[in-house]
Motif scaffolding. Structure first.
Motif, PDB file in Angstrom:
ATOM      1  N   GLY A  72       3.086   5.521   4.338  1.00 43.18           N
ATOM      2  CA  GLY A  72       2.033   6.532   4.384  1.00 43.18           C
ATOM      3  C   GLY A  72       1.979   7.178   5.749  1.00 43.18           C
ATOM      4  N   SER A  73       0.822   7.693   6.092  1.00 42.47           N
ATOM      5  CA  SER A  73       0.704   8.437   7.345  1.00 42.47           C
ATOM      6  C   SER A  73       0.730   7.500   8.554  1.00 42.47           C
ATOM      7  CB  SER A  73      -0.604   9.217   7.337  1.00 42.47           C
ATOM      8  OG  SER A  73      -1.687   8.319   7.268  1.00 42.47           O
ATOM      9  N   THR A  74       1.136   8.047   9.676  1.00 45.94           N
ATOM     10  CA  THR A  74       1.167   7.270  10.927  1.00 45.94           C
ATOM     11  C   THR A  74      -0.253   6.846  11.298  1.00 45.94           C
ATOM     12  OG1 THR A  74       3.128   8.451  11.628  1.00 45.94           O
ATOM     13  CG2 THR A  74       1.874   7.369  13.360  1.00 45.94           C
TER      14      THR A  74
ATOM     15  N   ILE B   4       0.874  -1.193   0.000  1.00 48.81           N
ATOM     16  CA  ILE B   4       0.000   0.000   0.000  1.00 48.81           C
ATOM     17  C   ILE B   4       0.903   1.232   0.000  1.00 48.81           C
ATOM     18  CG2 ILE B   4      -1.874   1.217   1.196  1.00 48.81           C
ATOM     19  CD1 ILE B   4      -2.767  -1.470   2.332  1.00 48.81           C
ATOM     20  N   THR B   5       0.773   2.041  -1.050  1.00 52.81           N
ATOM     21  CA  THR B   5       1.786   3.085  -1.260  1.00 52.81           C
ATOM     22  C   THR B   5       1.174   4.493  -1.300  1.00 52.81           C
ATOM     23  OG1 THR B   5       1.619   2.659  -3.627  1.00 52.81           O
ATOM     24  CG2 THR B   5       3.439   1.604  -2.458  1.00 52.81           C
ATOM     25  N   PRO B   6       2.012   5.499  -1.047  1.00 50.47           N
ATOM     26  CA  PRO B   6       1.544   6.885  -1.009  1.00 50.47           C
ATOM     27  C   PRO B   6       1.736   7.583  -2.359  1.00 50.47           C
ATOM     28  CG  PRO B   6       3.764   6.803  -0.183  1.00 50.47           C
ATOM     29  CD  PRO B   6       3.432   5.404  -0.646  1.00 50.47           C
ATOM     30  N   TRP B   7       1.303   8.842  -2.414  1.00 55.01           N
ATOM     31  CA  TRP B   7       1.353   9.604  -3.662  1.00 55.01           C
ATOM     32  C   TRP B   7       2.633  10.413  -3.825  1.00 55.01           C
ATOM     33  CZ3 TRP B   7       2.062  14.311  -1.669  1.00 55.01           C
ATOM     34  CH2 TRP B   7       1.520  14.568  -0.406  1.00 55.01           C
ATOM     35  N   ASN B   8       3.412  10.560  -2.734  1.00 54.56           N
ATOM     36  CA  ASN B   8       4.519  11.523  -2.842  1.00 54.56           C
ATOM     37  C   ASN B   8       5.718  10.992  -3.624  1.00 54.56           C
ATOM     38  OD1 ASN B   8       5.094   9.802  -0.749  1.00 54.56           O
ATOM     39  ND2 ASN B   8       6.010  11.345   0.555  1.00 54.56           N
TER      40      ASN B   8
ATOM     41  N   ILE C 132      -0.584  -4.727  -5.217  1.00 52.23           N
ATOM     42  CA  ILE C 132      -0.282  -3.320  -4.929  1.00 52.23           C
ATOM     43  C   ILE C 132      -1.584  -2.530  -4.912  1.00 52.23           C
ATOM     44  CG2 ILE C 132       0.941  -1.259  -5.742  1.00 52.23           C
ATOM     45  CD1 ILE C 132       2.733  -3.111  -7.430  1.00 52.23           C
ATOM     46  N   LYS C 133      -1.737  -1.690  -3.879  1.00 49.12           N
ATOM     47  CA  LYS C 133      -2.822  -0.695  -3.909  1.00 49.12           C
ATOM     48  C   LYS C 133      -2.146   0.680  -3.904  1.00 49.12           C
ATOM     49  CE  LYS C 133      -4.996   1.858  -1.198  1.00 49.12           C
ATOM     50  NZ  LYS C 133      -5.066   2.975  -2.154  1.00 49.12           N
ATOM     51  N   PRO C 134      -2.042   1.285  -5.091  1.00 45.33           N
ATOM     52  CA  PRO C 134      -1.387   2.596  -5.125  1.00 45.33           C
ATOM     53  C   PRO C 134      -2.306   3.676  -4.579  1.00 45.33           C
ATOM     54  CG  PRO C 134      -2.116   1.973  -7.332  1.00 45.33           C
ATOM     55  CD  PRO C 134      -2.497   0.840  -6.419  1.00 45.33           C
ATOM     56  N   ALA C 135      -1.728   4.811  -4.223  1.00 47.16           N
ATOM     57  CA  ALA C 135      -2.531   5.927  -3.715  1.00 47.16           C
ATOM     58  C   ALA C 135      -3.518   6.364  -4.790  1.00 47.16           C
ATOM     59  CB  ALA C 135      -1.622   7.086  -3.337  1.00 47.16           C
ATOM     60  N   GLU C 136      -4.686   6.809  -4.367  1.00 51.94           N
ATOM     61  CA  GLU C 136      -5.743   7.207  -5.315  1.00 51.94           C
ATOM     62  C   GLU C 136      -5.328   8.421  -6.148  1.00 51.94           C
ATOM     63  OE1 GLU C 136      -6.118   6.647  -2.111  1.00 51.94           O
ATOM     64  OE2 GLU C 136      -6.321   8.580  -1.118  1.00 51.94           O
ATOM     65  N   ASP C 137      -4.408   9.237  -5.616  1.00 53.27           N
ATOM     66  CA  ASP C 137      -3.977  10.421  -6.371  1.00 53.27           C
ATOM     67  C   ASP C 137      -3.008  10.044  -7.500  1.00 53.27           C
ATOM     68  OD1 ASP C 137      -5.227  12.654  -4.884  1.00 53.27           O
ATOM     69  OD2 ASP C 137      -4.036  11.874  -3.236  1.00 53.27           O
TER      70      ASP C 137
ATOM     71  N   SER D 181     -10.559   4.307  -5.248  1.00 51.36           N
ATOM     72  CA  SER D 181     -10.730   5.680  -4.768  1.00 51.36           C
ATOM     73  C   SER D 181     -10.503   5.652  -3.262  1.00 51.36           C
ATOM     74  CB  SER D 181     -12.151   6.152  -5.051  1.00 51.36           C
ATOM     75  OG  SER D 181     -13.048   5.379  -4.275  1.00 51.36           O
ATOM     76  N   ARG D 182     -10.446   6.842  -2.665  1.00 47.62           N
ATOM     77  CA  ARG D 182     -10.262   6.910  -1.208  1.00 47.62           C
ATOM     78  C   ARG D 182     -11.414   6.222  -0.480  1.00 47.62           C
ATOM     79  NH1 ARG D 182      -5.682   8.561   1.578  1.00 47.62           N
ATOM     80  NH2 ARG D 182      -6.254   8.998   3.707  1.00 47.62           N
ATOM     81  N   LYS D 183     -12.600   6.344  -1.081  1.00 40.32           N
ATOM     82  CA  LYS D 183     -13.806   5.763  -0.472  1.00 40.32           C
ATOM     83  C   LYS D 183     -13.649   4.246  -0.313  1.00 40.32           C
ATOM     84  CE  LYS D 183     -17.374   5.722  -3.306  1.00 40.32           C
ATOM     85  NZ  LYS D 183     -17.668   4.343  -3.684  1.00 40.32           N
TER      86      LYS D 183
END
Ligand code: ADP
Length: 503
Positions: A249-251, A166-170, A192-197, A225-227
Motif C-alpha cells: 500500500g502507500s508509504t 493487509i492489501t491494496p485495491w489496485n 487478511i484485511k483486504p482494501a475497503e474498495d 471500512s476505512r473508518k
C-alpha cells in the motif's frame, strides 16, 4: 446455483445476477460470518457508483477473534509436510484457473479495471499459487561445517507463525496470492484485511481456497471500512500472536504499520509506493520504447506502484518519442466502463484518487507544464474517468515530478546526459522500479548498477512475475515477494546444536 449459497443477499442479486463467487460475509475459521456489531459497509462500482454488495464492517474485536483462530490453526498447519501444503496450493491454483472469468467479473465490478486486465491479473496472480506450490518443497535448511569434531550445526527454516496480510485495491487478487501463496508454503497461517474498495475479490479467492481444502482457520478474511481500518490494523500489528505484518500500500500507511510493528519487534514485509523513472537514450528503438511506455504507464490507468511516474527522455530523441507517444495514446486508449469489451482504461478507484490526480495536473499546468492530450475528467462518462494524459514542460521541482501520481498521466522531461538521468532518477525517497531503454550494453549495465531501485528493467516496461524477487529499497519497502525469497520471508532460521555425538 451459486446464487443460492448462504451469504448472498437478494438485494444485490438484482444487479449482479451473473456474478458467481460473490460473497457478502467475512471468512473466519472456515465459516462465513458477520461483524459482531452486525455493521456493514457498501462496496461500490467505481464506473457508476452503484452498490455491488454490502460486507461486514468488522472492528478490533472481530480482528482479535480472527487472530486467535489463525494462531490455533497454526499449531496444526505447521505440522503438515511441505508436500501436503504443495498439493493444497496446487488445488487452489487449479480452482482459480477454472474460475478465472468469474473472479475477473467481480474484480472489474469493484476495481473498475477493464475486464481484459482483470483476466490478466488472475493469470498473473495465479502464477504465484503455482510457483509457491512448487517452492513449498524447496524451503530447505543447511548443515554447516562444524568447528568442533563432536558437534553438528543444523540450520532449519521454520514457519514464523501468524501473518497479517493487509492489501491494496489496485491488484486485489494478485497481492493476496503473492503473499498468501508464500506464507502457506512456509507453513504459516494468516488474517487478511483486504482494501475497503475491493473486498469481494478477496472473498472470492478465499472461497476457492476453502474449496481447495485449505483447513479451517488457516486463511481468515476480516473486512472493514476505512473508518475501522485503523483499529483493526492496530490489532493486526500489535496482537502478541502476530509474527509478521505483510503489507502492500502507500508509504504513509506503511510507515504507520512499521511503527506499530516495532512495539512487539514484529517482522515486516512492506511493499510501498514507488516513483519509477522511464529513461530513453538515443540508441533505443523508439517504437519499442513507446510500446512499453504504454504498458508501464497506462496499465490499470496508472494505478500501480511500479507504474511510471517520470519519463526522462534524452534530447536527441525527445521530440520523436513525445510525438510517437502522443499518437499511440490517441490511437490505443479507450476510456470507459471496464465491462465494455473495447475499453482499455477504466475509471479511477474513488473520489480521493480523482482529487489527487486532478490536483497534481492542475498545479503543474499553473506552473507552466503543457497538456498535449487529456488533462481532465471525462464527465460525460462519470465522475471518475480521468482521461489518458500526456504532459510536457514539467520541471523537477513540480509536485507531479516527485509525488506518486497513481493515475493515467504521463509526464515527460528532457535530459542531456546519462549522469543527469541517474541523478534525477535517484533524487527521490522511492526506490521500487526503474525502466531504461538503450541498445548500448555498457550503458545498460551501468544503469542497472547506478539506479537506486530494487528492480531495473532494461528495454522492457513490465517486470513482474512469480519467479523474480519483487521489492523496493529506500521508502519503497522492506523484503521481497515472489521467487524463493518470497517464501523465506515467512520463515525463521532455527539453529540446533547437536552435541555429544562422540558419547
Ligand atoms: P491507498 O491510499 O491507495 O488506498 P493505503 O495505503 O491507504 O493505500 O491502503 C492500503 C491498505 O491499507 C488498505 O487495505 C487500507 O484499508 C489499509 N489501511 C489504511 N490505513 C490503515 C491503518 N491505519 N491500519 C491498517 N490498515 C490500513
Amino acid at each position: 446455483m451459486d446464487l443460492l449459497r448462504v451469504g448472498i443477499l437478494n438485494t444485490f442479486v438484482i444487479h449482479t445476477r451473473k456474478m458467481h463467487l460473490l460473497r457478502n460475509q467475512a471468512h473466519v475459521n472456515g465459516a462465513w460470518v458477520k461483524a459482531k456489531s452486525n455493521a456493514m459497509f457498501p462496496v461500490l462500482n467505481p464506473a457508476d457508483d452503484k452498490v455491488i454488495a454490502e460486507v461486514p464492517d468488522m472492528d478490533a474485536a472481530d480482528a482479535k477473534q480472527a487472530v486467535d483462530v489463525a494462531a490455533c490453526a497454526f499449531q496444526s498447519w505447521r505440522q503438515t509436510t511441505a508436500k501436503e501444503r504443495s498439493r493444497i496450493l496446487r488445488r487452489w491454483f487449479d480452482l482459480c484457473e477454472q474460475n478465472a472469468d468469474k473472479i475477473a467479473e467481480i474484480m472489474t465490478a469493484e476495481s473498475g479495471k477493464p475486464l481484459s486486465e482483470s483476466k490478466a491479473e488472475i493469470t498473473y496472480g495465479n502464477s504465484f499459487l503455482e510457483w509457491f506450490a512448487d517452492s513449498a518443497r524447496h524451503i530447505n535448511g543447511e548443515i554447516i561445517q562444524s568447528p568442533w569434531p563432536n558437534k553438528q550445526i543444523l540450520l532449519n527454516r521454520q514457519p514464523i507463525g501468524v501473518v497479517s496480510v493487509i492489501t491494496p485495491w489496485n491488484f486485489p487478487f494478485a497481492m493476496i496470492t503473492r503473499k498468501v501463496g508464500a506464507l502457506l508454503a512456509a507453513g504459516c497461517t494468516c488474517v487478511i484485511k483486504p482494501a475497503e474498495d475491493t473486498p469481494l475479490t478477496a472473498l472470492a479467492a478465499v472461497d476457492l481456497a476453502a474449496q481447495a481444502c485449505v483447513p479451517n482457520g488457516v486463511i481468515n478474511v476480516v473486512t472493514t471500512s476505512r473508518k475501522n481500518a485503523i483499529s483493526v490494523g492496530k490489532v493486526l500489528c500489535e496482537d502478541p500472536h502476530i509474527a509478521c505484518i505483510s503489507f502492500t500500500g502507500s508509504t504513509q500507511v506503511g510507515k504507520l504499520l512499521y511503527g506499530q510493528a516495532a512495539k512487539g519487534i514484529k517482522r515486516v514485509a512492506l511493499e510501498l509506493g514507488g516513483n519509477a523513472p522511464f529513461i530513453v537514450f538515443p540508441s533505443a528503438d523508439i517504437e519499442h520504447a513507446v510500446d512499453h511506455a504504454m504498458l508501464a504507464k497506462f496499465r490499470n490507468s496508472g494505478q500501480a506502484c511500479v507504474g511510471v511516474n517520470r519519463f526522462l527522455i534524452h534530447e536527441g530523441v525527445y521530440q520523436e518519442f513525445v510525438n510517437c507517444f502522443k499518437n499511440r495514446i490517441q490511437q490505443k486508449c479507450i476510456l470507459g466502463p471496464g465491462m465494455r469489451k473495447e475499453v482499455t482504461n477504466g475509471p479511477l478507484i474513488n473520489d480521493a484518487q480523482v482529487k489527487k490526480v486532478t490536483g497534481l495536473v492542475d498545479k503543474a499546468v499553473s506552473k507552466g507544464a503543457k497538456v498535449l492530450i487529456g488533462g481532465k475528467v471525462d464527465t460525460q462518462l462519470g465522475s471518475k474517468f480521468y482521461q489518458p494524459t500526456l504532459i510536457t514542460d514539467v520541471q523537477p521541482e513540480m509536485e507531479i515530478f516527485h509525488e506518486e501520481i497513481f493515475g493515467p498521466v504521463a509526464v515527460c522531461y528532457k535530459i542531456k546526459s546519462e549522469s543527469e538521468a541517474v541523478s534525477l532518477a535517484n533524487d527521490t525517497r522511492g526506490g521500487l522500479s526503474a525502466y531504461v531503454f538503450t541498445k548500448e550494453l555498457g550503458q545498460a549495465f551501468r544503469m542497472s548498477k547506478n539506479l537506486e531501485f530494487g528492480m531495473v528493467a532494461i528495454n522492457d516496461g513490465i517486470l513482474s512475475a512469480a519467479e523474480p524477487a519483487f521489492g523496493g529499497i529506500k521508502e519503497s519497502g522492506i523484503g521481497r515477494e515472489g521467487s524463493l525469497h518470497g517464501a523465506l520471508e515467512y520463515t525463521d532460521i532455527k539453529y540446533t546444536l547437536m552435541s555429544g555425538l562422540d558419547k
